[in-house]
Design a protein around this motif. Structure first.
Motif, PDB file in Angstrom:
ATOM      1  N   HIS A 129      -0.178  -7.683  -1.798  1.00 26.43           N
ATOM      2  CA  HIS A 129      -0.904  -6.450  -1.491  1.00 26.43           C
ATOM      3  C   HIS A 129      -0.652  -5.442  -2.603  1.00 26.43           C
ATOM      4  O   HIS A 129       0.506  -5.157  -2.938  1.00 26.43           O
ATOM      5  N   ILE A 130      -1.722  -4.914  -3.158  1.00 20.93           N
ATOM      6  CA  ILE A 130      -1.618  -3.967  -4.260  1.00 20.93           C
ATOM      7  C   ILE A 130      -1.826  -2.545  -3.759  1.00 20.93           C
ATOM      8  O   ILE A 130      -2.803  -2.248  -3.071  1.00 20.93           O
ATOM      9  N   ASN A 131      -0.869  -1.669  -4.102  1.00 21.71           N
ATOM     10  CA  ASN A 131      -0.954  -0.239  -3.801  1.00 21.71           C
ATOM     11  C   ASN A 131      -1.308   0.045  -2.340  1.00 21.71           C
ATOM     12  O   ASN A 131      -2.187   0.849  -2.021  1.00 21.71           O
ATOM     13  N   GLY A 132      -0.612  -0.643  -1.445  1.00 21.53           N
ATOM     14  CA  GLY A 132      -0.750  -0.365  -0.028  1.00 21.53           C
ATOM     15  C   GLY A 132      -1.998  -0.904   0.629  1.00 21.53           C
ATOM     16  O   GLY A 132      -2.350  -0.473   1.739  1.00 21.53           O
ATOM     17  N   ALA A 133      -2.675  -1.844  -0.009  1.00 22.89           N
ATOM     18  CA  ALA A 133      -3.892  -2.420   0.580  1.00 22.89           C
ATOM     19  C   ALA A 133      -3.580  -3.074   1.918  1.00 22.89           C
ATOM     20  O   ALA A 133      -2.571  -3.759   2.074  1.00 22.89           O
ATOM     21  N   HIS A 134      -4.462  -2.865   2.893  1.00 19.04           N
ATOM     22  CA  HIS A 134      -4.277  -3.441   4.222  1.00 19.04           C
ATOM     23  C   HIS A 134      -4.647  -4.929   4.211  1.00 19.04           C
ATOM     24  O   HIS A 134      -5.387  -5.394   3.349  1.00 19.04           O
ATOM     25  N   PRO A 135      -4.165  -5.696   5.182  1.00 13.58           N
ATOM     26  CA  PRO A 135      -4.554  -7.106   5.283  1.00 13.58           C
ATOM     27  C   PRO A 135      -6.065  -7.262   5.459  1.00 13.58           C
ATOM     28  O   PRO A 135      -6.713  -6.413   6.061  1.00 13.58           O
ATOM     29  N   ASP A 136      -6.588  -8.337   4.918  1.00  6.97           N
ATOM     30  CA  ASP A 136      -8.007  -8.669   5.018  1.00  6.97           C
ATOM     31  C   ASP A 136      -8.143  -9.881   5.930  1.00  6.97           C
ATOM     32  O   ASP A 136      -7.744 -10.988   5.564  1.00  6.97           O
ATOM     33  N   LEU A 137      -8.691  -9.678   7.127  1.00  7.29           N
ATOM     34  CA  LEU A 137      -8.755 -10.759   8.114  1.00  7.29           C
ATOM     35  C   LEU A 137      -9.755 -11.852   7.750  1.00  7.29           C
ATOM     36  O   LEU A 137      -9.798 -12.888   8.405  1.00  7.29           O
ATOM     37  N   THR A 138     -10.549 -11.644   6.708  1.00  2.42           N
ATOM     38  CA  THR A 138     -11.455 -12.692   6.242  1.00  2.42           C
ATOM     39  C   THR A 138     -10.848 -13.499   5.098  1.00  2.42           C
ATOM     40  O   THR A 138     -11.411 -14.494   4.677  1.00  2.42           O
ATOM     41  N   ALA A 139      -9.702 -13.050   4.585  1.00  2.00           N
ATOM     42  CA  ALA A 139      -9.031 -13.724   3.471  1.00  2.00           C
ATOM     43  C   ALA A 139      -7.978 -14.691   4.003  1.00  2.00           C
ATOM     44  O   ALA A 139      -7.517 -14.560   5.139  1.00  2.00           O
TER      45      ALA A 139
END
Length: 479
Positions: A434-444
């Motif tokens: 996760h870069i710079n606080g990016a949230h999880p991506d449920l499609t990834a």
């Protein structure tokens, strides 16, 4: 809401188990029993697998449109039972009601939506010359899920298995059976055909082993500890079934020297303390430039001191950190904190003593160690509690070396200027960064490297995990 779990769901109905074994259910906020769960036997597993095998014949032949209709109905029933799920999660594993409402239970809806999109867009067949390449349901699957995100982990396995056309037997954690029972009833009320979904409660030694070794189970999808995942793999080996594992983690959180330290340190500390540290992807190793260690310590200490004020009764809306989920975890986390002190790490905040403003339950102080080196036990082993290790590094290469010097490789985090962060993310040996606080991506894809497991969950990748690949040469006419 019921507080006992004494029946199993097999062949579309609730039934009494063959076994008479039970286990007490303990409220982690009080350390007092509130009910009991029946522990299944090999015979119970056999009954459930038999039902799933019979149902596979017709369910595997359903159309995408039919399965999408079922998923829509499940979503409606899930929403109708939302408050019941929130209450069950808070009771069973001590998640604060705000977390149970806003995240724990909410993840179920999010997974239904993500898998609905994946199923509607998934290519189950494609032409390759004169050959047809097909994706077909793998068969009867055994699903084994943990207690720390009980509803999330059930939904991110059950929903894609249904979407793929598989039938299944679920063994949820014996420490969180109430929420699993609610989900079983949701599926029943949504019209999932008898035998497609089956639920057997029990421990890993008997029910988990029976599922993973059963000759009529075609795949096991397991989430839990690396130790238990190894046992599942060994048990499954004799029948050469597919095994998908999502295991432990010891995620590194690299703060580059050009990061926003006030923001990144605060977010990193809070992320570790969330869910009482009982999250496999938690950024439990914070790697910081040695020249900025004192600054980081000051910020982190202040966050921990404020966090301690939010530790308390999970039923209170103001509580931000609840207890850890059970006595075994309580004892383990406190022992790990003591080990960190004994091995020479500096205790910046918290400790293994019981919070002074509380009198009962499995509560752990939000704890931070600094001056941690990668040879220490607390840096190498998954603690699974609200404990953060702050580790200094010399330069970017040293940070990547420390991050990768772990038996785990589930997740990672990087904060800094975007291009530098991207370069570091590419070098980290983890399934996610996760870069710079990016949230999880449920499609990834969700999953790890090394001893964090194999296989992938979430979105189209999670759907594909429950599919077999078939080629049919000569299916199409030659041009």
């Amino acid at each position: 809401m019921k507080t006992d779990s004494k029946q199993f769901y097999i062949q579309g109905q609730w039934c009494a188990p063959h076994s008479t074994r039970t286990q007490a259910l303990v409220n982690p906020a009080t350390a007092e029993p509130y009910g009991a769960v029946a522990l299944g036997s090999v015979d119970d597993v056999d009954s459930a697998v038999k039902a799933a095998k019979a149902a596979f014949v017709s369910w595997s032949q359903t159309t995408v449109a039919q399965r999408l209709d079922i998923m829509k109905a499940i979503r409606e029933q899930y929403k109708a039972r939302y408050s019941d799920l929130v209450a069950a999660i808070t009771l069973e594993m001590g998640a604060p009601v705000s977390l149970s409402t806003d995240l724990q239970a909410a993840m179920g809806i999010a997974h239904i939506d993500a898998f609905t999109k994946a199923l509607s867009e998934f290519a189950f067949e494609h032409q390759q010359g004169t050959t047809c390449v097909r994706k077909e349901p793998i068969g009867v699957v055994g699903l084994i899920t943990p207690w720390n995100w009980p509803v999330n982990q059930i939904m991110c396995k059950v929903i894609p298995a249904l979407a793929a056309g598989c039938t299944m037997v679920l063994k949820p954690s014996e420490m969180s059976p109430i929420s699993a029972d609610i989900i079983a009833q949701i599926l029943h009320d949504a019209g999932v055909p008898a035998g497609v979904f089956n639920l057997v409660h029990g421990d890993g030694a008997i029910v988990g082993s029976a599922l993973s070794s059963h000759p009529d189970i075609d795949m096991v999808s397991f989430t839990g500890s690396t130790r238990a995942g190894t046992a599942v793999s060994k048990s499954a080996a004799d029948t050469v079934k597919r095994v998908s594992l999502e295991l432990g983690g010891k995620s590194a959180n690299i703060l580059l020297d050009d990061a926003d330290f006030a923001k990144a340190v605060k977010a990193g500390v809070q992320s570790v303390f969330s869910n009482s540290g009982q999250t496999c992807t938690a950024p439990t190793r914070m790697l910081v430039p040695a020249s900025r260690l004192e600054e980081v310590n000051d910020i982190a200490r202040a966050v921990a001191e404020k966090a301690l004020q939010g530790v308390g009764d999970p039923n209170e809306k103001t509580t931000r950190i609840g207890p850890v989920a059970n006595q075994r975890q309580f004892d383990k986390v406190r022992a790990m904190i003591d080990a960190g002190i004994a091995e020479g790490a500096t205790l910046l905040a918290g400790g293994s003593d019981f919070p002074s403003h509380l009198s009962q339950g499995f509560f752990i102080k939000p704890t931070i160690f600094t001056d941690v080196t990668n040879d220490m036990t607390i840096a190498q082993e998954e603690i699974f509690g609200p404990v953060l290790c702050i580790m200094p590094y010399d330069d970017e290469d040293d940070a990547v070396r420390i991050a990768n010097d772990s038996p785990y490789g589930l997740s990672g985090y990087v904060s800094g200027s975007p291009e530098r962060a991207r370069q570091v993310a590419r070098r980290m040996r983890t399934g996610m960064v996760h870069i710079n606080g990016a949230h999880p991506d449920l499609t990834a894809p969700f999953g790890g490297y090394k001893q964090s497991g194999n296989g992938r969950e979430w979105g189209e990748y999670g759907l594909d995990d429950f599919l077999e690949t078939k080629s049919i040469p000569g299916f199409y006419d030659a041009p």
